[in-house]
Design a protein around this motif. Structure first.
Motif, PDB file in Angstrom:
ATOM      1  N   ASN A 182       0.794  -1.225   0.000  1.00 53.79           N
ATOM      2  CA  ASN A 182       0.000   0.000   0.000  1.00 53.79           C
ATOM      3  C   ASN A 182       0.832   1.284   0.000  1.00 53.79           C
ATOM      4  OD1 ASN A 182      -2.319  -1.584   0.084  1.00 53.79           O
ATOM      5  ND2 ASN A 182      -2.318  -1.609   2.321  1.00 53.79           N
ATOM      6  N   PRO A 183       1.652   1.529  -1.010  1.00 56.94           N
ATOM      7  CA  PRO A 183       2.412   2.779  -1.024  1.00 56.94           C
ATOM      8  C   PRO A 183       1.533   4.017  -1.086  1.00 56.94           C
ATOM      9  CG  PRO A 183       2.816   1.534  -3.041  1.00 56.94           C
ATOM     10  CD  PRO A 183       1.964   0.688  -2.150  1.00 56.94           C
ATOM     11  N   PRO A 184       0.377   4.030  -1.766  1.00 59.70           N
ATOM     12  CA  PRO A 184      -0.449   5.238  -1.743  1.00 59.70           C
ATOM     13  C   PRO A 184      -0.954   5.573  -0.339  1.00 59.70           C
ATOM     14  CG  PRO A 184      -1.121   3.824  -3.555  1.00 59.70           C
ATOM     15  CD  PRO A 184      -0.148   3.054  -2.736  1.00 59.70           C
TER      16      PRO A 184
ATOM     17  N   LEU B  93      -0.788   9.137   4.266  1.00 54.77           N
ATOM     18  CA  LEU B  93      -0.567   9.316   5.702  1.00 54.77           C
ATOM     19  C   LEU B  93       0.530  10.344   5.961  1.00 54.77           C
ATOM     20  CD1 LEU B  93      -1.328   8.387   8.536  1.00 54.77           C
ATOM     21  CD2 LEU B  93       0.365   6.576   8.310  1.00 54.77           C
ATOM     22  N   SER B  94       1.603  10.271   5.184  1.00 50.47           N
ATOM     23  CA  SER B  94       2.693  11.251   5.331  1.00 50.47           C
ATOM     24  C   SER B  94       2.214  12.659   5.003  1.00 50.47           C
ATOM     25  CB  SER B  94       3.861  10.879   4.420  1.00 50.47           C
ATOM     26  OG  SER B  94       4.367   9.624   4.764  1.00 50.47           O
TER      27      SER B  94
ATOM     28  N   LEU C 170       0.614  18.088   6.719  1.00 49.09           N
ATOM     29  CA  LEU C 170      -0.371  19.179   6.747  1.00 49.09           C
ATOM     30  C   LEU C 170      -0.841  19.464   8.178  1.00 49.09           C
ATOM     31  CD1 LEU C 170      -2.503  18.409   3.580  1.00 49.09           C
ATOM     32  CD2 LEU C 170      -0.848  20.250   3.916  1.00 49.09           C
ATOM     33  N   GLY C 171      -0.997  18.431   8.967  1.00 47.85           N
ATOM     34  CA  GLY C 171      -1.380  18.625  10.361  1.00 47.85           C
ATOM     35  C   GLY C 171      -0.312  19.381  11.136  1.00 47.85           C
ATOM     36  N   LEU C 172       0.951  19.055  10.874  1.00 46.63           N
ATOM     37  CA  LEU C 172       2.052  19.751  11.542  1.00 46.63           C
ATOM     38  C   LEU C 172       2.111  21.219  11.126  1.00 46.63           C
ATOM     39  CD1 LEU C 172       4.478  19.442  13.407  1.00 46.63           C
ATOM     40  CD2 LEU C 172       5.839  18.850  11.401  1.00 46.63           C
TER      41      LEU C 172
END
Length: 107
Positions: free
Chosen positions: A7-9, A14-15, A20-22
């Motif tokens: 599942n690379p996508p 997730l990254s 964006l959250g950071l």
């Protein structure tokens, strides 16, 4: 042999979400000091009336306790000392806690 990646996508998504959250957290943190100052002023504005309320509750408890002890004393009960210690100890504790909190926060 060929190595398979699971599942690379999903990993990329997730990254990206984490990044964006950071970034949004850092953006909101820029105004954090002003928010802390505002919260501090609001808490300090409620502290003095709250302390006065605790003193008033302590006074009412003292009066109620005095009436209860007087009734037991007139009735000749043997546990008058215990009741007096309980009532007056509780109102003294309440007043001491209010005073210590007031001196602790330096208001």
């Amino acid at each position: 042999m060929k190595t398979s990646r699971k599942n690379p996508p999903v990993r990329y998504a997730l990254s990206l979400t984490l990044a964006l959250g950071l970034i949004s957290t850092i953006t909101w943190a820029q105004d954090g000091a002003a928010g802390i100052q505002e919260a501090d002023s609001q808490v300090r504005s409620y502290f003095e009336p709250g302390t006065n309320l605790m003193y008033a509750i302590g006074a009412v408890l003292g009066l109620v306790g005095a009436v209860k002890v007087f009734q037991k004393w007139n009735a000749g009960d043997q546990d008058t000392g215990k009741v007096a210690a309980a009532w007056f100890g509780s109102c003294i504790f309440l007043v001491v806690v209010a005073t210590v909190l007031q001196s602790f926060f330096g208001l």
